[in-house]
Design an enzyme around this catalytic site. Structure first.
Site, PDB file in Angstrom:
ATOM      1  N   LEU A 183      25.331  49.880  39.936  1.00 46.20           N
ATOM      2  CA  LEU A 183      24.293  50.272  38.989  1.00 46.20           C
ATOM      3  C   LEU A 183      23.487  49.069  38.493  1.00 46.20           C
ATOM      4  O   LEU A 183      24.021  47.985  38.284  1.00 46.20           O
ATOM      5  CB  LEU A 183      24.921  50.991  37.796  1.00 46.20           C
ATOM      6  CG  LEU A 183      25.709  52.259  38.133  1.00 46.20           C
ATOM      7  CD1 LEU A 183      26.194  52.943  36.851  1.00 46.20           C
ATOM      8  CD2 LEU A 183      24.889  53.231  38.969  1.00 46.20           C
ATOM      9  N   HIS A 184      22.180  49.319  38.320  1.00 46.01           N
ATOM     10  CA  HIS A 184      21.287  48.304  37.766  1.00 46.01           C
ATOM     11  C   HIS A 184      20.406  48.976  36.728  1.00 46.01           C
ATOM     12  O   HIS A 184      20.550  50.178  36.447  1.00 46.01           O
ATOM     13  CB  HIS A 184      20.477  47.624  38.877  1.00 46.01           C
ATOM     14  CG  HIS A 184      19.777  48.587  39.793  1.00 46.01           C
ATOM     15  ND1 HIS A 184      18.776  49.423  39.367  1.00 46.01           N
ATOM     16  CD2 HIS A 184      19.971  48.886  41.113  1.00 46.01           C
ATOM     17  CE1 HIS A 184      18.345  50.159  40.373  1.00 46.01           C
ATOM     18  NE2 HIS A 184      19.070  49.874  41.452  1.00 46.01           N
ATOM     19  N   HIS A 241      18.919  52.438  37.502  1.00 41.34           N
ATOM     20  CA  HIS A 241      19.831  53.573  37.270  1.00 41.34           C
ATOM     21  C   HIS A 241      19.975  53.832  35.767  1.00 41.34           C
ATOM     22  O   HIS A 241      20.002  54.980  35.322  1.00 41.34           O
ATOM     23  CB  HIS A 241      21.227  53.264  37.815  1.00 41.34           C
ATOM     24  CG  HIS A 241      21.285  53.029  39.293  1.00 41.34           C
ATOM     25  ND1 HIS A 241      21.595  51.804  39.826  1.00 41.34           N
ATOM     26  CD2 HIS A 241      21.085  53.854  40.347  1.00 41.34           C
ATOM     27  CE1 HIS A 241      21.597  51.895  41.159  1.00 41.34           C
ATOM     28  NE2 HIS A 241      21.289  53.129  41.492  1.00 41.34           N
ATOM     29  N   ARG A 262      11.414  57.557  41.011  1.00 41.84           N
ATOM     30  CA  ARG A 262      10.230  57.599  41.879  1.00 41.84           C
ATOM     31  C   ARG A 262      10.287  56.504  42.938  1.00 41.84           C
ATOM     32  O   ARG A 262       9.498  56.486  43.866  1.00 41.84           O
ATOM     33  CB  ARG A 262       8.959  57.429  41.050  1.00 41.84           C
ATOM     34  CG  ARG A 262       8.630  58.626  40.193  1.00 41.84           C
ATOM     35  CD  ARG A 262       7.201  58.526  39.692  1.00 41.84           C
ATOM     36  NE  ARG A 262       6.905  59.529  38.694  1.00 41.84           N
ATOM     37  CZ  ARG A 262       6.533  60.778  38.976  1.00 41.84           C
ATOM     38  NH1 ARG A 262       6.442  61.160  40.223  1.00 41.84           N
ATOM     39  NH2 ARG A 262       6.286  61.641  38.015  1.00 41.84           N
ATOM     40  N   LYS A 263      11.187  55.552  42.742  1.00 42.28           N
ATOM     41  CA  LYS A 263      11.364  54.488  43.732  1.00 42.28           C
ATOM     42  C   LYS A 263      11.589  55.114  45.107  1.00 42.28           C
ATOM     43  O   LYS A 263      11.058  54.661  46.101  1.00 42.28           O
ATOM     44  CB  LYS A 263      12.555  53.641  43.283  1.00 42.28           C
ATOM     45  CG  LYS A 263      13.245  52.870  44.345  1.00 42.28           C
ATOM     46  CD  LYS A 263      12.745  51.461  44.377  1.00 42.28           C
ATOM     47  CE  LYS A 263      13.296  50.689  45.537  1.00 42.28           C
ATOM     48  NZ  LYS A 263      14.682  50.938  45.825  1.00 42.28           N
ATOM     49  N   GLN A 276      12.480  60.967  48.971  1.00 47.03           N
ATOM     50  CA  GLN A 276      13.696  61.676  48.552  1.00 47.03           C
ATOM     51  C   GLN A 276      13.369  62.648  47.415  1.00 47.03           C
ATOM     52  O   GLN A 276      13.761  63.809  47.431  1.00 47.03           O
ATOM     53  CB  GLN A 276      14.730  60.651  48.094  1.00 47.03           C
ATOM     54  CG  GLN A 276      15.910  61.222  47.347  1.00 47.03           C
ATOM     55  CD  GLN A 276      16.926  60.153  47.016  1.00 47.03           C
ATOM     56  OE1 GLN A 276      17.596  59.645  47.902  1.00 47.03           O
ATOM     57  NE2 GLN A 276      17.065  59.797  45.764  1.00 47.03           N
ATOM     58  N   LEU A 335      13.651  47.262  41.376  1.00 44.42           N
ATOM     59  CA  LEU A 335      15.100  47.071  41.378  1.00 44.42           C
ATOM     60  C   LEU A 335      15.737  47.948  42.448  1.00 44.42           C
ATOM     61  O   LEU A 335      15.305  49.078  42.663  1.00 44.42           O
ATOM     62  CB  LEU A 335      15.691  47.453  40.023  1.00 44.42           C
ATOM     63  CG  LEU A 335      15.291  46.609  38.825  1.00 44.42           C
ATOM     64  CD1 LEU A 335      16.116  47.010  37.612  1.00 44.42           C
ATOM     65  CD2 LEU A 335      15.491  45.142  39.104  1.00 44.42           C
TER      66      LEU A 335
HETATM   67  P1  AMP Z   1      20.793  54.986  44.580  1.00 43.67           P
HETATM   68  O1  AMP Z   1      22.031  54.533  43.875  1.00 43.67           O
HETATM   69  O2  AMP Z   1      20.063  53.906  45.274  1.00 43.67           O
HETATM   70  O3  AMP Z   1      21.024  56.198  45.451  1.00 43.67           O
HETATM   71  O4  AMP Z   1      19.801  55.469  43.432  1.00 43.67           O
HETATM   72  C1  AMP Z   1      20.194  56.473  42.526  1.00 43.67           C
HETATM   73  C2  AMP Z   1      18.982  56.929  41.770  1.00 43.67           C
HETATM   74  O5  AMP Z   1      18.415  55.853  41.049  1.00 43.67           O
HETATM   75  C3  AMP Z   1      17.868  57.470  42.674  1.00 43.67           C
HETATM   76  O6  AMP Z   1      17.293  58.613  42.071  1.00 43.67           O
HETATM   77  C4  AMP Z   1      16.918  56.326  42.737  1.00 43.67           C
HETATM   78  O7  AMP Z   1      15.577  56.729  42.988  1.00 43.67           O
HETATM   79  C5  AMP Z   1      17.037  55.757  41.344  1.00 43.67           C
HETATM   80  N1  AMP Z   1      16.587  54.362  41.349  1.00 43.67           N
HETATM   81  C6  AMP Z   1      17.007  53.357  42.117  1.00 43.67           C
HETATM   82  N2  AMP Z   1      16.312  52.236  41.884  1.00 43.67           N
HETATM   83  C7  AMP Z   1      15.403  52.532  40.930  1.00 43.67           C
HETATM   84  C8  AMP Z   1      14.371  51.811  40.258  1.00 43.67           C
HETATM   85  N3  AMP Z   1      14.122  50.530  40.508  1.00 43.67           N
HETATM   86  N4  AMP Z   1      13.628  52.465  39.345  1.00 43.67           N
HETATM   87  C9  AMP Z   1      13.846  53.771  39.082  1.00 43.67           C
HETATM   88  N5  AMP Z   1      14.801  54.494  39.671  1.00 43.67           N
HETATM   89  C10 AMP Z   1      15.578  53.898  40.597  1.00 43.67           C
END
Ligand code: AMP
EC number: 6.3.2.1
Length: 519
Positions: free
Chosen positions: A41-42, A45, A158-159, A163, A194
Site C-alpha cells: 500500500l502507498h 491506496h 483513475r490511475k 480497469q 504512485l
Molecule cells: P493495485 O494494488 O495496484 O491493484 O491498486 C489498487 C487500487 O488502487 C486500484 O483501484 C488502483 O487504481 C488504485 N491506485 C493505485 N495507484 C493509485 C494512484 N497513484 N492514485 C490513485 N489510485 C491508485
C-alpha cells in the site's frame, strides 16, 4: 481492526455485523465500502481508503495478488508483498476489516474455474493489447470480491483507467448492486503517479519516469489552448517520451473514457493514456481531457447563504444554476400526483426511476427564467404548493429518490458550466468538480441572519438562543448522518462569511471560477 484469510471467517463476520446493526433500526449503519488492492500500500491506496472511510460505516480492504491478472512472463513472483506494513497503514487509516486470502482459498484455478469475460472491444486496446488475459483476470476477481463482501460502494483509482471503465461496465451489465466510485490519481511531488511497481525503479530510472507525466501535461496544456485533434495530442506526449531513450513506449492512445473506443477528435471528453517500460518496470499513466466548462460546487452548513450566493454567481457568470431543491419538489409532486403512499418505497422506486426532469428556458417580455418539467409536464408553479412543501422531506428521505436525483444531476453536470449547491456536492455528487467552495459562518452569525430573515418576512421574533440551538442541532445531524454527511472536500476552498457581505462572497467566487477558466 480484524484480519481474515478465509472466506468463512469474512462471511461470518459480515453476517454478524449486518444482523447486529439491523437491530439498531438504522439502515444506514449497514453501509460497507470496499477497497480492492494487491497490497504494498502507498498513498494512492490510502486516498481510496480515506474516501471509503468518509462515505461508509465500515471499510473492507482486500489484499490479494491475483495470479489471474498476470501473464506468464510478468512479475507475479516479484510483486512486492508487505502485509505487516499494510496492516499498520490500514489500522491507522481506520479500516475495519482486511481480507487477505490465498489463491487456493478463493478457489482460483486458471484452467478449471469460471471466468468473467468483459466485452472484447474494451479489453483489446490499451493495456489489453500488451497483457492478454489481464482484464479477464481483473473482472473475475473483482466479481468474486463484490459477491463476497456485498459492499454498497467500491473504490477504484483513475490511475488504472481501463480497469475502471471495464468494472463500471461489468457492474452495469450484470446489474451488480454496488456503486463504483472513481478516485483521482495521486502523484509524487514531481508528477510521477504512485504505483506499487515504482519501487522496482533504479535511481536513474526514477528520474526518467517523470516523462510520462510531463508528456501528458504538455498534451493537456495544448488541449486547454484549444487543440482537439487526437493525433496532435498523442504527438505531444510522444515528444516528451522520446527525450528519454531508455523509455520503451508501449502505446499512447486517446479513447472515449467509458467505451474505450479510439477517438479522432475530442468532442466532450477523451482519455489520453500511456504505457511504457523503463528497464524491467512497466509504467502506466493517463489524463482525462474534458471540453466542458468547469462545474462550480458550493457546499456548506444550513444557513450559510449558499443558495443566494449560488444564484448570484450563476447570474454573473452566465452559468446554469441547477436548483436541486426544485428537483426534489418535482419528484414529490409526481409521487403525490400518482396517489402512491409516501412511505411505499418500492412503488416510489418504480415511479421515480422512470421519471425525467428537465429545466427549459422561458422568455417573456418581462423576464428570462428557467421552468422545470417532469415527464414533459411543466410543474414550475405546482411544486410550490403547500402539499408538496409538506411532503418534500418525507419523500426526499427515501434513498432511491436521492439516488435517482444524483444521477440526473450528474447527467446535467456532464456538459459542465453549472453552479450547484448543497451539502455533499463536492464530496459525492461531483467529486471531480473543477471549483469547489465550502461556505461557512459561525452558528451565532447564522442565527443572527436567520432572525433577520424571519423579521423581514414578518414572521415574528424567535430568540437568538433558540435559533442557535436549532442550527447547532441541524449541523450535528447533517455532519453525522450516514449517507453523504456534510463534510468539506479535501480540495474545496473554505470561505468564512461572518464578516463578508454577499457581494464580497459572490465576487470572491466569481474570481476563483474565472481563474480556473483561464489559469
Ligand atoms: P493495485 O494494488 O495496484 O491493484 O491498486 C489498487 C487500487 O488502487 C486500484 O483501484 C488502483 O487504481 C488504485 N491506485 C493505485 N495507484 C493509485 C494512484 N497513484 N492514485 C490513485 N489510485 C491508485
Amino acid at each position: 481492526m480484524r484480519l481474515f484469510t478465509t472466506v468463512a471467517a469474512l462471511r461470518c463476520y459480515l453476517d454478524l455485523c449486518r444482523r447486529s446493526q439491523s437491530y439498531s433500526n438504522d439502515l444506514n449503519s449497514l453501509e460497507i465500502g470496499l477497497v480492492p488492492t494487491m497490497g504494498a500500500l502507498h498513498t494512492g491506496h490510502l486516498s481510496l481508503i480515506r474516501r471509503a472511510r468518509q462515505e461508509n460505516r465500515s471499510v473492507v480492504v482486500t489484499i490479494f495478488v491475483n495470479p489471474l491478472q498476470f501473464g506468464p512472463n510478468e512479475d507475479f513472483q516479484q510483486y512486492p508483498r508487505t502485509l505487516e506494513r499494510d496492516k499498520q497503514l490500514c489500522e491507522q487509516a481506520g479500516v475495519n476489516v482486511i481480507f487477505a486470502p490465498t489463491a487456493a482459498e478463493l478457489g482460483i484455478d486458471r484452467q478449471h474455474s469460471v471466468q468473467v469475460i468483459p466485452p472484447t472491444f474494451m479489453t483489446s486496446g490499451l493495456c489489453g493489447a500488451f497483457r492478454p488475459g489481464h482484464f479477464e483476470g481483473v473482472a473475475t476477481i473483482v466479481t468474486k470480491l463484490l459477491n463476497l463482501v456485498q459492499p454498497d460502494r467500491a473504490y477504484f483509482g483513475r490511475k488504472d483507467a481501463q480497469q475502471l471503465a471495464i468494472i463500471q461496465r461489468l457492474v452495469t451489465d450484470l446489474n451488480l448492486p454496488v456503486e463504483i466510485v472513481p478516485c483521482a490519481i495521486v502523484r509524487e511531488p514531481d508528477g510521477l503517479a504512485l504505483s506499487s511497481r515504482n519501487q522496482y525503479l533504479r535511481a536513474e530510472e526514477r528520474q526518467q519516469a517523470i516523462a510520462l507525466d510531463q508528456g501528458l501535461s504538455q498534451a493537456e496544456k495544448a488541449f486547454r489552448s484549444g487543440e482537439r485533434l487526437s493525433a496532435n495530442l498523442i504527438q505531444a506526449v510522444k515528444k516528451e517520451l522520446e527525450k528519454v531513450p531508455a523509455m520503451k513506449t508501449e502505446y499512447v492512445e486517446l479513447v472515449h473514457p467509458m467505451t474505450l473506443a479510439p477517438v479522432e477528435v475530442v468532442e466532450e471528453a477523451g482519455l489520453l493514456a500511456v504505457a511504457a517500460r523503463l528497464g524491467s518496470t512497466r509504467l502506466i499513466d493517463n489524463v482525462l481531457l474534458r471540453t466542458r466548462k468547469p462545474i462550480l460546487a458550493i457546499d456548506g452548513p444550513a444557513g450559510a447563504g449558499k443558495s443566494t450566493v449560488a444564484r448570484r454567481v450563476a447570474e454573473q457568470l452566465n452559468l446554469f444554476y441547477l436548483d436541486t431543491g426544485a428537483m426534489y419538489r418535482a419528484l414529490t409532486w409526481l409521487v403525490l400526483q400518482s396517489g402512491i403512499a409516501v412511505d411505499d418505497e418500492p412503488a416510489i422506486a418504480e415511479l421515480v426511476s422512470q421519471s425525467h426532469i428537465e429545466f427549459k428556458d422561458y422568455e417573456s417580455d418581462a423576464q428570462r427564467s428557467k421552468r422545470i418539467f417532469i415527464n414533459d409536464r411543466d410543474v414550475t408553479e405546482e411544486i410550490r404548493d403547500v402539499d408538496v412543501t409538506a411532503n418534500v422531506s418525507a419523500i426526499s428521505a427515501h434513498a432511491i429518490v436521492r439516488k435517482v436525483l444524483v444521477k440526473q444531476q450528474q447527467r446535467y453536470g456532464s456538459s459542465g458550466g453549472i453552479v450547484i449547491e448543497g451539502r455533499d456536492i463536492g464530496t459525492c455528487v461531483f467529486p471531480d468538480a473543477e471549483v469547489k467552495i465550502f461556505l461557512t459562518a459561525s452558528v451565532q452569525e447564522r442565527a443572527r441572519r436567520r432572525q433577520q430573515d424571519l423579521k423581514n418576512q414578518g414572521k415574528g421574533e424567535i430568540s437568538l438562543d433558540e435559533l442557535e440551538q436549532s442550527i447547532f442541532e441541524r449541523d450535528r445531524k447533517d455532519s453525522t448522518r450516514a449517507i453523504s454527511p456534510l463534510r468539506k472536500a479535501d480540495d474545496a476552498i473554505e470561505i468564512q462569511t461572518d464578516h463578508l457581505s454577499v457581494d464580497e462572497v459572490v465576487g470572491a467566487i466569481v474570481r476563483l471560477y474565472l481563474e480556473k477558466l483561464d489559469p
